[in-house]
Design an enzyme around this catalytic site. Structure first.
Site, mmCIF file in Angstrom:
data_model
loop_
_atom_site.group_PDB
_atom_site.id
_atom_site.type_symbol
_atom_site.label_atom_id
_atom_site.label_comp_id
_atom_site.label_asym_id
_atom_site.label_seq_id
_atom_site.Cartn_x
_atom_site.Cartn_y
_atom_site.Cartn_z
ATOM 1 N N LYS A 172 -11.913 -8.635 -1.256
ATOM 2 C CA LYS A 172 -11.274 -9.955 -1.122
ATOM 3 C C LYS A 172 -12.251 -11.021 -1.597
ATOM 4 C CE LYS A 172 -8.556 -8.591 2.915
ATOM 5 N NZ LYS A 172 -7.145 -8.892 2.837
ATOM 6 N N ASP A 225 -9.305 1.511 13.510
ATOM 7 C CA ASP A 225 -8.555 1.073 12.332
ATOM 8 C C ASP A 225 -9.162 -0.183 11.694
ATOM 9 O OD1 ASP A 225 -6.293 1.116 10.542
ATOM 10 O OD2 ASP A 225 -5.418 -0.545 11.678
ATOM 11 N N HIS A 230 -13.550 -2.995 8.546
ATOM 12 C CA HIS A 230 -13.438 -4.380 8.082
ATOM 13 C C HIS A 230 -14.296 -5.350 8.901
ATOM 14 C CE1 HIS A 230 -10.289 -2.443 6.010
ATOM 15 N NE2 HIS A 230 -9.323 -2.622 6.891
HETATM 16 C C1 BG6 Z 1 -5.829 -1.730 7.019
HETATM 17 C C2 BG6 Z 1 -5.376 -1.286 8.376
HETATM 18 O O1 BG6 Z 1 -7.076 -1.144 6.706
HETATM 19 O O2 BG6 Z 1 -5.956 -3.138 6.985
HETATM 20 C C3 BG6 Z 1 -4.066 -1.966 8.745
HETATM 21 O O3 BG6 Z 1 -5.214 0.120 8.382
HETATM 22 C C4 BG6 Z 1 -4.181 -3.465 8.601
HETATM 23 O O4 BG6 Z 1 -3.683 -1.624 10.077
HETATM 24 C C5 BG6 Z 1 -4.738 -3.838 7.231
HETATM 25 O O5 BG6 Z 1 -2.894 -4.026 8.780
HETATM 26 C C6 BG6 Z 1 -5.025 -5.308 7.151
HETATM 27 O O6 BG6 Z 1 -5.366 -5.655 5.838
HETATM 28 P P1 BG6 Z 1 -5.109 -7.129 5.273
HETATM 29 O O7 BG6 Z 1 -5.686 -7.097 3.908
HETATM 30 O O8 BG6 Z 1 -3.616 -7.331 5.294
HETATM 31 O O9 BG6 Z 1 -5.798 -8.068 6.192
#
Ligand code: BG6
Length: 477
Positions: A172, A225, A230
Site C-alpha cells: 500500500k 489473521d 499487517h
Molecule cells: C487480509 C485478511 O489479510 O486483510 C482479511 O485476511 C482482511 O481478513 C484484509 O479483511 C484487510 O485488507 P485491506 O487491504 O482491505 O485492509
C-alpha cells in the site's frame, strides 16, 4: 522481468477478488511484458472455456469502472487453466513440467497446508531453478512451529532470495509513505523515542465481517489473521531504527530487531493487556447484519486489542496499543503517535489537565492523511489570557482511496524480482514467536471472548485501547 505466472489456488477467493483484477489493471496500463501469460492451477476440473466463464462471473465488481472489455479479453486470452492435485508433489511435474523452459513466478494463493507439497512438486519439475521465483501468500503457518516447518521445507527447494512472502499491507502506497515521513524529515527523528512519545496506537478497523471465510476464520481469529502480519509490519515501520539504505535486507534487518525485541506476553498480563471480542447482530452502515457464530468447539475472536512493549533502548516502557476488528462502524486504518505533555504548562485556558498533548495521526485508509495535533491560540486578546485550542495541522495526501491496489505493486515486484516489499523468513518466525506468547498467555489466563454488537467499536472492555483520534467528533471548521 519474468513473463510466466503460475497461479496456484486460482479458483480461490483471493484470486478472484485481488489477483486477477490486479493483473487486468497491469495489462491495461501496459506494465506487463509482451509475452505475459498466466497459468491458473487448481484442483477443480473445467471445460476448455469453463474457467474463463467462471472467472468472468466472479471478478465483476472488483475491477476499476474504466476497465474495458478489450482488457478482459486480453487477460482471458493470456490465461490458461490447468488441473492438478496440489496435495500430490508428483502431479506438478506431470502437468506443469513443460513450463520450466522459461523462468517463472509461482504464486501460491493456497492454504498453507499445501505450500510444502506444491513447492516440492515445483522443485521436482525444475520450476524453482534460479532465476525462477516463489511467492507465498499469508498465512505463513498458524504458529511458530508450523512456520518453521514451512520455511525449512521451502529452504530445501529454493534460495531465500527466490522466495517472496506477501504481506499486502507493504504494497500500500500509504504504508510506504510511513518510511518517507519518518526518514525524510529531520523533525520527527529528533522526537521519535520514549523520551518524547508516551504511547502509540495502531488500529485497523473494518466494516466487513467474516464473510464466507468461516472455515479459515474459525481456526485463525483476528490475532493470527491481522496482527501477526499487517499490524506487526506497521509496528516495525514505526518503531525500527533508521536503516542505512532502503535495500530489502537493510530494512528487513531493522524490522527483525523490532520483532525480536517485542516483550513476550506473560500469562499474568494476558487479561489486562489483551481483550478479545466477537461481533453479534447489529447495524453497520445502516444495514442490519447477523452476528458471527463460529462452529462448535471453536472460539475465534473477530476483534483483538493487545498492549505490546518493545524492550529496547528507544522504546522501553512505551505501550503500543494494537487493535483490529471486523464489523466496526467505519473502515479506518491509522497510526496515532501520542507525544508526552509539555513539561511545564503556562496557560490558564485551558488548564493543564484539559490541554491536548501533541499527536501525530497517520491515516492510511480509506483516505491517506497526516495530521499533526498542535495546541494553538486562535485569537489572543491579551498576553497571558489566550485561549489555547487543539489545532490539527492537516497534511492530507489523498482524500480518496489509493490509486493502485497493493497487489498490483506486489505482483509487478515479484515479476521484476524486487524483494523490498516482501517479508523474510526470520521476520515471519519472530512475529509468530510473539503471537504464540499472546495465545499461550490468554489460554493460561482463560481470558474470555467478549461479545460486541456489529457496528460498535468492539467490546466495552477494550475502551481504553481505542485511539481517541478515531472516535472523536470532527474538528470545527
Ligand atoms: C487480509 C485478511 O489479510 O486483510 C482479511 O485476511 C482482511 O481478513 C484484509 O479483511 C484487510 O485488507 P485491506 O487491504 O482491505 O485492509
Amino acid at each position: 522481468m519474468h513473463d510466466t505466472l503460475l497461479l496456484f489456488g486460482a479458483t480461490g477467493d483471493l484470486a478472484a477478488r485481488m489477483l486477477f483484477p490486479s493483473l487486468a489493471h497491469l495489462l491495461r496500463d501496459r506494465l506487463l511484458p509482451d509475452g505475459f501469460r498466466v497459468v491458473a492451477v487448481g484442483r477443480q476440473e473445467f471445460d476448455p472455456d469453463g474457467f474463463r466463464e467462471w472467472l468472468s462471473e466472479r471478478i465483476e465488481g472488483f475491477v476499476g469502472d474504466d476497465m474495458k472489455a478489450r482488457e478482459w479479453v486480453e487477460l482471458f486470452e493470456r490465461t490458461e487453466y490447468v488441473t492438478a492435485d496440489l496435495a500430490d508433489p508428483a502431479s506438478i511435474p506431470e502437468v506443469l513440467g513443460h513450463y520450466a523452459e522459461r523462468p517463472c513466478v509461482s504464486y501460491l494463493a493456497t492454504p498453507p497446508a499445501l505450500f510444502i507439497p506444491i513447492t516440492q512438486g515445483l522443485k521436482a519439475a525444475g520450476l524453482l531453478d534460479a532465476p525462477s521465483r516463489l511467492v507465498l501468500e499469508k498465512p505463513l503457518g498458524r504458529d511458530l512451529a508450523s512456520a518453521r516447518e514451512i520455511n525449512a521445507a521451502i529452504r530445501a527447494c529454493a534460495a531465500e532470495e527466490q522466495v517472496f512472502r506477501i504481506d499486502h499491507y507493504l504494497g500500500k502506497a500509504a504504508v510506504q509513505n510511513l518510511a518517507a515521513l519518518r526518514f525524510g524529515n529531520t523533525l520527527f527523528e529528533a522526537v521519535w523515542s520514549r523520551r518524547w512519545i508516551e504511547s502509540v496506537d495502531i488500529m485497523i478497523a473494518e466494516t466487513t465481517g467474516v464473510d464466507g471465510r468461516d472455515g479459515y476464520y474459525a481456526k485463525s481469529g483476528a490475532l493470527r489473521d491481522m496482527v501477526q502480519n499487517h499490524i506487526l509490519q506497521l509496528l516495525c515501520l514505526i518503531a525500527m531504527e533508521p536503516p542505512s539504505a532502503l535495500d530489502a535486507d537493510s530494512v528487513r534487518d531493522e524490522k527483525l530487531k523490532v520483532l525480536r525485541a517485542l516483550r513476550p506476553m506473560r500469562p499474568a498480563d494476558a487479561c489486562t493487556d489483551v481483550v478479545r471480542g466477537r461481533y453479534g447482530d447489529g447495524v453497520v452502515g445502516g444495514r442490519s447484519v447477523t452476528g458471527y457464530a463460529p462452529p462448535e468447539g471453536t472460539d475465534p475472536e473477530t476483534f483483538v486489542a493487545v498492549r505490546a512493549y518493545i524492550d529496547n533502548w528507544r522504546w522501553a516502557g512505551v505501550p503500543f496499543r494494537l487493535v483490529t476488528g471486523k464489523r466496526m462502524p467505519t473502515r479506518s486504518t491509522q497510526v496515532v503517535v501520542n507525544f508526552r505533555p509539555v513539561s511545564h504548562w503556562l496557560f490558564e485556558h485551558p488548564r493543564r489537565e484539559k490541554a491536548a498533548p501533541n499527536r501525530l495521526v497517520l491515516k492510511l485508509q480509506p483516505e491517506e492523511a497526516v495530521e499533526l495535533g498542535l495546541m494553538n491560540s486562535l485569537a489572543g486578546p491579551e498576553w497571558g489570557a489566550q485561549e489555547l485550542k487543539p489545532l490539527p495541522l492537516d497534511l492530507t495526501v489523498h482524500r480518496e482511496t489509493p490509486r493502485r491496489i497493493a497487489y498490483e505493486r506486489l505482483l509487478l515486484d515479484a515479476l521484476i524480482g524486487n524483494p523490498a516489499l516482501f517479508v523474510r523468513s526470520d521476520e515471519v518466525e519472530a512475529a509468530w514467536a510473539f503471537i504464540d506468547s499472546v495465545i499461550a498467555a490468554w489460554t493460561a489466563g482463560s481470558c474470555p471472548v467478549h461479545p460486541y454488537p456489529a457496528g460498535s467499536w468492539g467490546p466495552k472492555e477494550a475502551e481504553e485501547f481505542l485511539p481517541g483520534a478515531l472516535t472523536e467528533p470532527p474538528r470545527p471548521e
